[in-house]
Design a protein around this motif. Structure first.
Motif, mmCIF file in Angstrom:
data_model
loop_
_atom_site.group_PDB
_atom_site.id
_atom_site.type_symbol
_atom_site.label_atom_id
_atom_site.label_comp_id
_atom_site.label_asym_id
_atom_site.label_seq_id
_atom_site.Cartn_x
_atom_site.Cartn_y
_atom_site.Cartn_z
ATOM 1 N N HIS A 192 0.854 -1.183 0.000
ATOM 2 C CA HIS A 192 0.000 0.000 0.000
ATOM 3 C C HIS A 192 0.888 1.231 0.000
ATOM 4 N N GLY A 193 0.916 1.930 -1.122
ATOM 5 C CA GLY A 193 1.788 3.084 -1.214
ATOM 6 C C GLY A 193 1.524 3.886 -2.471
ATOM 7 N N PHE A 194 2.374 4.855 -2.699
ATOM 8 C CA PHE A 194 2.287 5.723 -3.868
ATOM 9 C C PHE A 194 3.444 5.379 -4.795
ATOM 10 N N THR A 195 3.144 5.162 -6.054
ATOM 11 C CA THR A 195 4.128 4.616 -6.992
ATOM 12 C C THR A 195 5.439 5.399 -7.052
ATOM 13 N N HIS A 196 5.376 6.737 -6.850
ATOM 14 C CA HIS A 196 6.583 7.549 -6.976
ATOM 15 C C HIS A 196 7.237 7.889 -5.637
ATOM 16 N N SER A 197 6.649 7.460 -4.531
ATOM 17 C CA SER A 197 7.228 7.828 -3.241
ATOM 18 C C SER A 197 8.548 7.095 -3.017
ATOM 19 N N THR A 198 9.468 7.762 -2.363
ATOM 20 C CA THR A 198 10.793 7.177 -2.126
ATOM 21 C C THR A 198 10.704 5.891 -1.321
ATOM 22 N N CYS A 199 9.913 5.906 -0.264
ATOM 23 C CA CYS A 199 9.848 4.744 0.622
ATOM 24 C C CYS A 199 9.096 3.579 -0.016
ATOM 25 N N TYR B 281 4.647 -8.797 -5.801
ATOM 26 C CA TYR B 281 3.875 -7.872 -4.977
ATOM 27 C C TYR B 281 2.807 -7.204 -5.825
ATOM 28 N N GLU B 282 1.777 -6.752 -5.151
ATOM 29 C CA GLU B 282 0.713 -5.982 -5.799
ATOM 30 C C GLU B 282 0.710 -4.595 -5.176
ATOM 31 N N LEU B 283 0.844 -3.577 -6.007
ATOM 32 C CA LEU B 283 0.795 -2.209 -5.502
ATOM 33 C C LEU B 283 -0.654 -1.774 -5.346
ATOM 34 N N ILE B 284 -1.030 -1.440 -4.121
ATOM 35 C CA ILE B 284 -2.346 -0.875 -3.841
ATOM 36 C C ILE B 284 -2.140 0.631 -3.742
ATOM 37 N N SER B 285 -2.567 1.347 -4.773
ATOM 38 C CA SER B 285 -2.234 2.767 -4.879
ATOM 39 C C SER B 285 -2.928 3.610 -3.813
ATOM 40 N N VAL B 286 -2.141 4.476 -3.181
ATOM 41 C CA VAL B 286 -2.640 5.446 -2.207
ATOM 42 C C VAL B 286 -2.379 6.825 -2.798
ATOM 43 N N ASN B 287 -3.418 7.576 -3.066
ATOM 44 C CA ASN B 287 -3.290 8.875 -3.720
ATOM 45 C C ASN B 287 -2.929 9.941 -2.681
#
Length: 210
Positions: free
Chosen positions: A5-12, A27-33
């Motif tokens: 669960h994160g933002f695709t461009h965030s560093t972490c 992994y599956e990215l669950i996008s957090v806007n």
């Protein structure tokens, strides 16, 4: 499959994705806007009380803080992909030393510089150039020490790449894009090391988005 669960461009978020790639963990990215503030909504806060990305859901096991997530994934999957954390006690101690170096002598300066030069302008806030100059002055001395260390070995913990090297990549890449690539390039051993880690296939797969 790990749900990230994160933002695709965030560093972490990209750090966790990088470790998944290195360790061959699907992994599956669950996008957090972040622009919409979804990380501050009640449902997200209920899981990550600081309202920050990322966190993972690994078959019901919830974990946040990217460095903790990275260590967990590496240790859970010791026999696949790149080792990244040694198991020999002395080698592991050298890894932990290198990890502390990154936190205290790199991230502590580079992250606020990136915040000033990239993140604040995106929010319409002026960069405080005096703060940047002060931080950069301190960072230069730290990178001089990096050059000495890396003149004796290939990576920060020895002659094998570890998580301690990879944690430099997301903020280091942003630092270069902010106009400071010369700080790496002007130091020969740092330049060689930076070229090696920043051209790893796993990083190239996630550098523009987890």
């Amino acid at each position: 499959m790990v749900k990230l669960h994160g933002f695709t461009h965030s560093t972490c978020t990209r750090l966790v994705a990088l470790v998944c790639k290195e360790k061959e963990i699907p992994y599956e990215l669950i996008s957090v806007n972040l622009a919409k503030g979804e990380q501050k909504e009640a449902a997200f806060i209920a899981v990550q009380p600081f309202g920050q990305v990322p966190y993972i859901d690994d078959d019901g096991f919830i974990l946040y803080e990217s460095r903790a997530i990275a260590r967990y994934l590496i240790k859970k999957h010791p026999n696949q992909g790149t080792p990244l954390i040694p198991t020999d006690p002395k080698a592991e101690a050298l890894f932990e030393q290198a990890a502390s170096i990154e936190t205290s002598n790199f991230n502590a300066f580079v992250a606020p510089i990136v915040a000033e030069k990239i993140f604040k302008p995106r929010r319409g806030i002026a960069t405080n150039e005096a703060v940047v100059a002060q931080l950069l002055g301190m960072l230069k001395a730290k990178l001089d020490v990096y050059d000495v260390i890396l003149g004796k070995q290939q990576y920060l913990a020895g002659d094998s790449v570890t998580l301690a090297d990879l944690t430099h990549l997301p903020y280091g890449d942003a630092f270069c894009h902010a106009g400071f690539a010369e700080e790496f390039e002007s130091r020969p051993n740092v330049a060689r090391w930076w070229k090696a880690i920043s051209n790893r296939p796993a990083w190239l797969a996630v550098k523009n988005g987890a």
